[in-house]
Design a protein around this motif. Structure first.
Motif, short mmCIF file in Angstrom:
data_model
loop_
_atom_site.label_atom_id
_atom_site.label_comp_id
_atom_site.label_asym_id
_atom_site.label_seq_id
_atom_site.Cartn_x
_atom_site.Cartn_y
_atom_site.Cartn_z
N LEU A 139 0.82 -1.21 0.00
CA LEU A 139 0.00 0.00 0.00
C LEU A 139 0.86 1.26 0.00
N GLY A 140 2.17 1.10 0.19
CA GLY A 140 3.06 2.25 0.22
C GLY A 140 3.02 3.07 -1.06
N ASP A 141 2.78 2.42 -2.18
CA ASP A 141 2.70 3.15 -3.45
C ASP A 141 1.49 4.07 -3.52
N VAL A 145 3.58 1.98 7.07
CA VAL A 145 3.31 0.94 8.06
C VAL A 145 4.51 0.77 8.97
N VAL A 146 4.23 0.65 10.26
CA VAL A 146 5.26 0.41 11.27
C VAL A 146 4.96 -0.96 11.88
N HIS A 147 5.94 -1.86 11.86
CA HIS A 147 5.74 -3.21 12.36
C HIS A 147 6.29 -3.36 13.78
N ASP A 148 5.66 -4.26 14.52
CA ASP A 148 6.16 -4.65 15.85
C ASP A 148 6.39 -3.44 16.75
N ILE A 196 -0.75 3.65 8.70
CA ILE A 196 -1.07 5.08 8.69
C ILE A 196 -1.18 5.52 7.23
N GLY A 197 -2.31 6.09 6.87
CA GLY A 197 -2.46 6.45 5.46
C GLY A 197 -3.65 7.36 5.21
N PRO A 198 -4.02 7.50 3.96
CA PRO A 198 -5.09 8.43 3.59
C PRO A 198 -6.39 8.24 4.38
N VAL A 210 -7.45 -7.22 2.42
CA VAL A 210 -6.78 -6.12 3.09
C VAL A 210 -6.59 -4.91 2.19
N GLN A 211 -5.97 -5.12 1.05
CA GLN A 211 -5.66 -3.97 0.19
C GLN A 211 -6.92 -3.31 -0.34
#
Length: 260
Positions: free
Chosen positions: A116-118, A123-126, A141-143, A229-230
Motif C-alpha cells: 500500500l506504500g505506493d 506501516v510500522v511493524h512490531d 497510517i495512510g489516507p 486487506v488492500q
C-alpha cells in the motif's frame, strides 16, 4: 487438455497433512506438514502433487484447485523440471522446505500492507506498546486514517462477526475487544506525543473462513480477511493528507512515543 488437482488440508488428532486428489476423487498423494514427508500414490502426478502443495501453502484459501497440462509421462518438460527443482530447493525432492514456506506465509500480511506504500500508506511493524512487553503487530497510517492491525491464523475454522462480537467455530473470542483496547492505547500514546485530533481503529485480519452477518460499526474495530486487506483500505474515504501521514508516521517510529 488439463488435469485438475485439488488440495485440502486435514488436521485431526495431532496430525497436519495436505491431501491431493484428481477431479475423479482418486488420490494423488499427501504431504505431512509436520515431518515434510511426501507420499505419492500416483507416480504420474508426482511433480504435479508437489507443485499443487507448494501453491496451496503460498495461497490464502481453504481449498485449492490447480490445473496442470496433461502429459504422457510423469515427468515435466526439462525447463519446467529445472525451475521446479530450484523452487523446491534443489534436486533432492524427498522433502518440501516447510520452514521457508511458513516464513513466507507469516510475512504475507506484512507484504500486503507494505504494497500500500505506493498509494501513500506507511506501516510500522512490531510497535513496542508500554513497558509490559505488549507489541502492536502492525500500525498502518495512510489516507484513510490510523489502524492497529492484528492477524489471527484460523485456517479451516469458521469465523462469524455479528455486531461487536466475534466467534470461532461457535466459540466466542475476544479478538475485537482486544483490538479496541489496543487501538485506544495507541491513540492515547500518539495524542500524548502531540499528534492532535487523531482517531485510531483496531482491525482483526482473519486467515480463515470469515462470515460477517451484520454491518460492522463505522468507527469501531472490525474484521476482514487477509485477501481483502488492500481492497478494503483502498476503498476508504480520505481523511489525512500526505504531510499529516508523514508526520504521524515519524512520531510512530520513535521508541520514546511508546515507552510510557
Amino acid at each position: 487438455m488439463e488435469d485438475v488437482l485439488t488440495v485440502r488440508r486435514w488436521r485431526r488428532y495431532g496430525a497436519d497433512r495436505l491431501y491431493v486428489t484428481q477431479e475423479t476423487g482418486a488420490r494423488v498423494g499427501s504431504v505431512d506438514l509436520q515431518s515434510g514427508e511426501v507420499v505419492v500414490d500416483d507416480p504420474h502426478f508426482e511433480s504435479g502433487l508437489r507443485r499443487a502443495a507448494q501453491a496451496y501453502l503460498r495461497a490464502d484459501v481453504a481449498e485449492l484447485a490447480m490445473s496442470l497440462p496433461t502429459q504422457s509421462t510423469g515427468s515435466l518438460a526439462p525447463a519446467d523440471e529445472a525451475a521446479l527443482q530450484a523452487w523446491l530447493g534443489g534436486a533432492d525432492w524427498d522433502t518440501i522446505d516447510l520452514a521457508a514456506i511458513r516464513s513466507e506465509r507469516g510475512s504475507s500480511l506484512r507484504t500486503r500492507l507494505e504494497r500500500l506504500g505506493d498509494e501513500g500508506w506507511q506501516v510500522v511493524h512490531d510497535v513496542p506498546l508500554g513497558r509490559q512487553g505488549s507489541t502492536v503487530e502492525h500500525l498502518l497510517i495512510g489516507p484513510a486514517g490510523i489502524f492497529t492491525i492484528a492477524e489471527r491464523l484460523l485456517p479451516g475454522q469458521h469465523v462469524v462477526v455479528e455486531g461487536r462480537t466475534i466467534a470461532v467455530d461457535g466459540r466466542s473470542v475476544s479478538y475485537l475487544r482486544d483490538a479496541r483496547l489496543e487501538a485506544t492505547r495507541v491513540q492515547g500514546a500518539l495524542l500524548a506525543a502531540a499528534c492532535a485530533a487523531i482517531t485510531v481503529r483496531g482491525v482483526v485480519v482473519v486467515h480463515g473462513d470469515l462470515e460477517v452477518r451484520t454491518v460492522q460499526p463505522q468507527h469501531d474495530a472490525f474484521a476482514i480477511t487477509r485477501q481483502d486487506v488492500q481492497a478494503v483500505f483502498r476503498a476508504m474515504p480520505e481523511r489525512l493528507d500526505p504531510g499529516r501521514i508523514a508526520a504521524i508516521a515519524h512520531v510512530a517510529r520513535q521508541r520514546a512515543t511508546w515507552s510510557h
